[in-house]
Motif scaffolding. Structure first.
Motif, PDB file in Angstrom:
ATOM      1  N   ARG A 450       0.826  -1.213   0.000  1.00  0.00           N
ATOM      2  CA  ARG A 450       0.000   0.000   0.000  1.00  0.00           C
ATOM      3  C   ARG A 450       0.860   1.263   0.000  1.00  0.00           C
ATOM      4  O   ARG A 450       0.455   2.280  -0.579  1.00  0.00           O
ATOM      5  CB  ARG A 450      -0.968  -0.036   1.178  1.00  0.00           C
ATOM      6  N   ALA A 451       2.021   1.223   0.613  1.00  0.00           N
ATOM      7  CA  ALA A 451       2.921   2.382   0.557  1.00  0.00           C
ATOM      8  C   ALA A 451       3.439   2.586  -0.865  1.00  0.00           C
ATOM      9  O   ALA A 451       3.504   3.723  -1.362  1.00  0.00           O
ATOM     10  CB  ALA A 451       4.081   2.198   1.527  1.00  0.00           C
ATOM     11  N   ASP A 452       3.793   1.501  -1.530  1.00  0.00           N
ATOM     12  CA  ASP A 452       4.271   1.617  -2.916  1.00  0.00           C
ATOM     13  C   ASP A 452       3.165   2.122  -3.830  1.00  0.00           C
ATOM     14  O   ASP A 452       3.410   2.923  -4.745  1.00  0.00           O
ATOM     15  CB  ASP A 452       4.780   0.270  -3.412  1.00  0.00           C
ATOM     16  N   ARG A 453       1.939   1.639  -3.590  1.00  0.00           N
ATOM     17  CA  ARG A 453       0.812   2.103  -4.412  1.00  0.00           C
ATOM     18  C   ARG A 453       0.587   3.601  -4.209  1.00  0.00           C
ATOM     19  O   ARG A 453       0.385   4.357  -5.168  1.00  0.00           O
ATOM     20  CB  ARG A 453      -0.443   1.319  -4.035  1.00  0.00           C
ATOM     21  N   LEU A 454       0.623   4.045  -2.951  1.00  0.00           N
ATOM     22  CA  LEU A 454       0.448   5.465  -2.660  1.00  0.00           C
ATOM     23  C   LEU A 454       1.566   6.284  -3.313  1.00  0.00           C
ATOM     24  O   LEU A 454       1.316   7.353  -3.872  1.00  0.00           O
ATOM     25  CB  LEU A 454       0.453   5.684  -1.155  1.00  0.00           C
ATOM     26  N   ALA A 455       2.797   5.783  -3.275  1.00  0.00           N
ATOM     27  CA  ALA A 455       3.911   6.501  -3.883  1.00  0.00           C
ATOM     28  C   ALA A 455       3.699   6.666  -5.384  1.00  0.00           C
ATOM     29  O   ALA A 455       3.965   7.745  -5.937  1.00  0.00           O
ATOM     30  CB  ALA A 455       5.222   5.760  -3.616  1.00  0.00           C
ATOM     31  N   ASP A 456       3.235   5.623  -6.048  1.00  0.00           N
ATOM     32  CA  ASP A 456       2.978   5.719  -7.486  1.00  0.00           C
ATOM     33  C   ASP A 456       1.912   6.772  -7.786  1.00  0.00           C
ATOM     34  O   ASP A 456       2.043   7.585  -8.705  1.00  0.00           O
ATOM     35  CB  ASP A 456       2.519   4.371  -8.038  1.00  0.00           C
ATOM     36  N   VAL A 457       0.836   6.754  -7.013  1.00  0.00           N
ATOM     37  CA  VAL A 457      -0.264   7.689  -7.244  1.00  0.00           C
ATOM     38  C   VAL A 457       0.183   9.123  -6.968  1.00  0.00           C
ATOM     39  O   VAL A 457      -0.116  10.038  -7.737  1.00  0.00           O
ATOM     40  CB  VAL A 457      -1.484   7.309  -6.387  1.00  0.00           C
ATOM     41  N   LEU A 458       0.914   9.327  -5.877  1.00  0.00           N
ATOM     42  CA  LEU A 458       1.383  10.673  -5.558  1.00  0.00           C
ATOM     43  C   LEU A 458       2.325  11.195  -6.642  1.00  0.00           C
ATOM     44  O   LEU A 458       2.258  12.370  -7.022  1.00  0.00           O
ATOM     45  CB  LEU A 458       2.099  10.680  -4.210  1.00  0.00           C
ATOM     46  N   SER A 459       3.211  10.338  -7.139  1.00  0.00           N
ATOM     47  CA  SER A 459       4.137  10.766  -8.189  1.00  0.00           C
ATOM     48  C   SER A 459       3.379  11.265  -9.415  1.00  0.00           C
ATOM     49  O   SER A 459       3.683  12.313  -9.981  1.00  0.00           O
ATOM     50  CB  SER A 459       5.050   9.600  -8.562  1.00  0.00           C
TER      51      SER A 459
END
Length: 488
Positions: A450-459
């Protein structure tokens, strides 16, 4: 002419290996063509290049693998031929071989390598290329008597899955001439050879190829590059918006004959790789096709889309000429990027903290495990809370101010507000994963996902907001929150 290739040039730092592998898999998903990895065996903090490329091959499906470039004095050519062919077979034909004559001779000698003068190192490289190609060719055992290398009947094989190109890293005349005579490709770097210098170097290479009876266009020219993506143009090479990058790289294709660009991303690597793959590369391909009068290139393999954000449905606002902005207005526009950069850094820290706790799990006692999980959960919760406040301020202050001064921005702002809702849901899910981890430490895998998913979306979200709002913020002189300070 070769197809245009675009890639990622990644540093093999052992301490950042998890982040490095994330960037590799992202580059593969984005549809980039190759990943280049430098080779400095004497660097104690670097992973071994061949071992790393093997791990990269196992984690990727389509991207090509290029040592950029191998230090020949520390790698016997006969062994290197087998290693390259083996990895090519195991990866399904995805290897190209970057070679260098050697550098940093004190470090080479410290590891047991021979210290060679520049002329002798070039002689050794020419012999090595001959040996490698011979061992990739079916036939009788290879006998070779050179000044630097000897083979006494080595059997060829294994044989690569495809014709591996030998790309030579060259800067000076004699190396460039060798590349023109013997190389399948040339690896240059903007860090050593800016555009003016690389154009002159290409001329030397092309002349050497012609003297050898070769068509210089058959030699792939690949340029390792670095730069800065920003909404407004800067003074240097590759410093500005994606359209500026595309224009400058297109000139190198048309004027110099470059057919590959390998990006060394900056601190915001995920953002840089996405922008390079999704905006710069397609624009360069289309511009080159137009110039050559041919049909537009077929779209590359469709990059990963963040369905939650509906990237393809994002509206765009009319753009004004940034040259009309005053220095003070430009400063206002750049503050938006500075705010986002702070959150990008904190997001990376969250991901790094997750990896650190996960890697320590088997090695520490139960009390320390629980303490670290509580600390990580608090860290994630603090980040989520700060980002929520940031988006609330955007929705309640900055967006209304922009709309009041320029109603044409309404579709973009509406889309950004919708994306804030998506991000809010992802923040909630990350919080929930942290709570599950506290009950069951093995669920740290869910926190990672979920942290990696959030990072992708924020980027993706930050890049979109910067592209659409940096110029209006500057032009309309709208205030931007930077931490706890109001700018404007």
């Amino acid at each position: 002419m070769h197809d245009l290739w675009f890639g990622a040039f990644l540093s093999p730092e052992a301490a950042g290996r998890e982040r490095l592998l994330r960037h590799v898999t992202l580059a593969d998903r984005l549809g980039l063509d190759l990943v280049g990895v430098q080779d400095h065996p004497y660097q104690a903090g670097f992973l071994d290049t061949w071992t790393l490329l093997s791990a990269v091959a196992a984690r990727t499906e389509r991207i090509r693998l290029v040592p950029d470039v191998l230090n020949l004095p520390l790698r016997p050519p006969a062994v290197l031929a087998g290693a390259a062919a083996s990895l090519d077979l195991l990866s399904g034909g995805r290897v190209e071989l970057g070679l260098g004559a050697g550098a940093f001779w004190d470090a080479v000698a410290a590891m047991g390598g021979r210290r060679l003068s520049p002329p002798r190192s070039i002689e050794a490289l020419a012999e090595a290329i001959t040996i490698i190609r011979a061992l990739w060719t079916p036939g009788e055992p290879v006998v070779f008597e050179g000044a630097h290398y000897r083979l006494g009947g080595a059997r060829p094989g294994p044989f690569p899955a495809h014709p591996i190109g030998i790309w030579i890293g060259a800067i000076k005349r004699r190396m460039l001439e060798l590349t023109g005579r013997m190389g399948d490709g040339w690896l240059a770097s903007s860090f050593c050879s800016p555009p003016g210098a690389v154009a002159a170097q290409a001329g030397i290479l092309d002349a050497a190829a012609a003297d050898a009876g070769r068509d210089a266009a058959e030699i792939r020219k690949v340029y390792n590059i670095g730069g800065t993506f920003s909404p407004l143009p800067g003074p240097g090479f590759l410093d500005g918006p994606p359209a500026l990058w595309a224009e400058q790289l297109t000139e190198l294709v048309l004027d110099v004959g470059m057919t590959g660009f390998v990006l060394a991303p900056g601190p915001e690597a995920e953002r840089d790789l996405r922008t390079f793959a999704q905006e710069v590369a397609p624009a360069v391909r289309e511009a080159v096709a137009r110039e050559h009068g041919g049909p537009a290139p077929a779209p590359a393999e469709r990059p990963v889309t963040l369905a939650d954000l509906d990237e393809e449905g994002r509206p765009s606002s009319p753009k004004r000429d940034p040259a009309a902005l005053t220095p003070e207005q430009r400063r206002l526009g750049r503050h938006l990027v500075e705010v986002h950069d702070g959150y990008r850094r904190e997001m990376r820290q969250v991901q790094d903290a997750v990896e650190q706790v996960a890697s320590e799990l088997p090695a520490i006692d139960r009390l320390t495990v629980r303490q670290n999980h509580w600390t990580l959960g608090t860290f994630c919760a603090t980040f989520c809370r700060l980002l929520t406040v940031h988006h609330t301020v955007r929705n309640e202050t900055m967006f209304p101010a922009l709309l009041e001064r320029d109603p044409a921005l309404a579709p973009v702002i509406k889309k950004l507000e919708q994306e804030h809702e998506v991000i809010a849901e992802l923040l909630t899910r990350l919080d929930e994963a942290c709570l599950e981890m506290l009950r069951n430490p093995a669920r740290i895998d869910l926190v990672r996902i979920r942290a990696d998913r959030l990072a992708d979306v924020l980027s993706s979200h930050f890049a979109y907001e910067e592209a659409e709002l940096a110029e209006p913020i500057a032009r309309l002189e709208v205030c931007v929150w930077l931490g706890d300070r109001l700018i404007g």
